[in-house]
Design an enzyme around this catalytic site. Structure first.
Site, PDB file in Angstrom:
ATOM      1  CB  ALA A  41      -0.976  -0.016   1.179  1.00 16.76           C
ATOM      2  CG  HIS A  84       5.910   2.781   1.753  1.00 13.03           C
ATOM      3  ND1 HIS A  84       4.550   2.946   1.723  1.00 13.03           N
ATOM      4  CD2 HIS A  84       6.171   2.005   2.836  1.00 13.03           C
ATOM      5  CE1 HIS A  84       3.997   2.294   2.740  1.00 13.03           C
ATOM      6  NE2 HIS A  84       4.955   1.718   3.438  1.00 13.03           N
ATOM      7  CD  GLN A 141       5.157  -6.352  11.125  1.00 11.58           C
ATOM      8  OE1 GLN A 141       6.186  -6.860  10.680  1.00 11.58           O
ATOM      9  NE2 GLN A 141       4.937  -5.049  11.016  1.00 11.58           N
ATOM     10  CE  LYS A 147       3.163   6.953  10.633  1.00  7.75           C
ATOM     11  NZ  LYS A 147       2.817   5.673  11.174  1.00  7.75           N
ATOM     12  CG  ASP A 148       6.778   2.523  11.612  1.00 10.50           C
ATOM     13  OD1 ASP A 148       5.711   2.384  12.199  1.00 10.50           O
ATOM     14  OD2 ASP A 148       6.845   2.730  10.384  1.00 10.50           O
ATOM     15  CB  SER A 178       0.207   5.778   8.046  1.00 17.22           C
ATOM     16  OG  SER A 178      -0.256   4.503   8.410  1.00 17.22           O
TER      17      SER A 178
HETATM   18  P1  AMP Z   1       5.276  -0.271   6.425  1.00 23.23           P
HETATM   19  O1  AMP Z   1       4.878  -0.614   5.028  1.00 23.23           O
HETATM   20  O2  AMP Z   1       4.265   0.535   7.153  1.00 23.23           O
HETATM   21  O3  AMP Z   1       5.797  -1.452   7.191  1.00 23.23           O
HETATM   22  O4  AMP Z   1       6.524   0.707   6.270  1.00 23.23           O
HETATM   23  C1  AMP Z   1       7.674   0.329   5.576  1.00 23.23           C
HETATM   24  C2  AMP Z   1       8.760   1.323   5.863  1.00 23.23           C
HETATM   25  O5  AMP Z   1       8.347   2.613   5.429  1.00 23.23           O
HETATM   26  C3  AMP Z   1       9.073   1.440   7.351  1.00 23.23           C
HETATM   27  O6  AMP Z   1      10.483   1.565   7.518  1.00 23.23           O
HETATM   28  C4  AMP Z   1       8.348   2.686   7.744  1.00 23.23           C
HETATM   29  O7  AMP Z   1       8.907   3.344   8.863  1.00 23.23           O
HETATM   30  C5  AMP Z   1       8.516   3.526   6.498  1.00 23.23           C
HETATM   31  N1  AMP Z   1       7.485   4.562   6.447  1.00 23.23           N
HETATM   32  C6  AMP Z   1       6.143   4.390   6.567  1.00 23.23           C
HETATM   33  N2  AMP Z   1       5.523   5.579   6.546  1.00 23.23           N
HETATM   34  C7  AMP Z   1       6.477   6.524   6.408  1.00 23.23           C
HETATM   35  C8  AMP Z   1       6.469   7.944   6.345  1.00 23.23           C
HETATM   36  N3  AMP Z   1       5.347   8.657   6.415  1.00 23.23           N
HETATM   37  N4  AMP Z   1       7.650   8.586   6.214  1.00 23.23           N
HETATM   38  C9  AMP Z   1       8.818   7.887   6.158  1.00 23.23           C
HETATM   39  N5  AMP Z   1       8.894   6.543   6.229  1.00 23.23           N
HETATM   40  C10 AMP Z   1       7.747   5.867   6.338  1.00 23.23           C
END
Ligand code: AMP
Length: 279
Positions: A29, A34, A58, A148-149, A184
């Site tokens: 998504a 990303h 997770q 973000k995380d 997000s």
């Molecule tokens: P996720 O798909 O939510 O697991 O995120 C994958 C990676 O993208 C993780 O390292 C997140 O911290 C990063 N990420 C998600 N949202 C953001 C954002 N708004 N800004 C920067 N990095 C992000």
């Protein structure tokens, strides 16, 4: 762009790719947050690998897992548009876990037991299991994670140090919408009304940053709690300022001179998180 469903064929493909290899793990998504990680990986490496895997271990909540947005076709198009040479790992859980879809047990130095770890039992063991599998299997020179995380980023750093992995972890700043909401994948699940209230997390972090040096941290915490009580749709899960490295909460009786503020709140059925450097 080459898409791999099996790590075995991907590993063999990677052996013919020029190094360094930059790796960007995601759950799909894909949004501009990303894409900022992917762009950074492209800038700093000769080859880039993106994984799209909604890691079941997770999730402590089956409904959250079932409702997690999936847009694999659109994700692949976005990656292709950035660069046609990126390799993509898009596995089923079996390829990562075999028959036994379970987390391993890692010593994460207690970083996994606070904030997100306290609210989402087992979450970081699941993250550690999949990240450790990825890094050991693909052996990238660099791996990209978003602030973000932030707690996840700290935990990934902990894993690479304790397992003596050669991968360098690169942290990437939070990408926000125009109104401050941290991008997000879960934002897409908000209703129109909920979406209007979502920037309140960012607003409260900005308020904290503006006032942190002038009042005691404990007082600031009370004010943030009161702020959230005004909105029926929003329920504050936690607000906390910690040392950015140890994630230990700072002294309630002192003003904040530096540290990182973390916030989590429920907005309808969706849980949002955000964080900000306070210095
Ligand atoms: P996720 O798909 O939510 O697991 O995120 C994958 C990676 O993208 C993780 O390292 C997140 O911290 C990063 N990420 C998600 N949202 C953001 C954002 N708004 N800004 C920067 N990095 C992000």
């Amino acid at each position: 762009m080459k898409v791999f469903k099996a790590s075995k064929s991907l590993v063999s493909h990677l052996s013919s790719q020029s190094r360094p290899l930059g790796f960007v793990p995601t759950m799909g998504a894909l949004h501009d947050g990303h894409l900022s990680l992917i762009n950074k990986a492209l800038e700093q490496n000769h080859s880039v690998l993106v994984s799209i895997f909604i890691n079941p271990t997770q999730f402590d909540n089956q409904t959250d897992l079932e409702n997690y947005p999936t847009h694999f076709e659109a994700d692949l198009q976005k990656i292709e548009k950035i660069n046609g040479n990126i390799s993509v790992y898009l596995p089923k859980a079996f390829d990562v876990y075999g028959q036994n879809i379970q987390s391993k047990s890692f010593d994460l130095g207690g970083l996994d037991l606070i904030m997100e770890g306290e609210k989402r039992s087992g979450h970081f063991q699941g993250v550690a299991t999949v990240v450790s599998y990825f890094l050991n299997t693909f052996q990238p020179e660099k791996a990209y994670f978003g602030e973000k995380d932030f707690q996840q980023l700290r935990i990934v750093n902990h894993i690479t140090q304790s397992q003596k992995l050669k991968t360098k972890i690169v942290s990437c700043p939070i990408v926000r919408e125009k109104d401050g909401l941290a991008m997000s994948s879960r934002n897409a699940l908000l209703t129109e009304t909920e979406r209007k209230f979502a920037p309140k997390l960012y607003e409260s972090l900005c308020y904290a940053k503006k006032n942190a040096k002038h009042i005691q941290y404990g007082q600031l915490k009370d004010r943030i709690n009161d702020f959230f009580k005004k909105y029926d749709l929003l329920t504050l899960d936690y607000f906390r300022i910690t040392n950015a490295a140890t994630l230990k909460e700072i002294d309630l009786e002192k003003p904040v001179s530096k540290g990182r503020a973390f916030i989590a709140a429920h907005l309808g059925k969706i849980r949002l998180i955000d964080n900000m450097d306070m210095s």
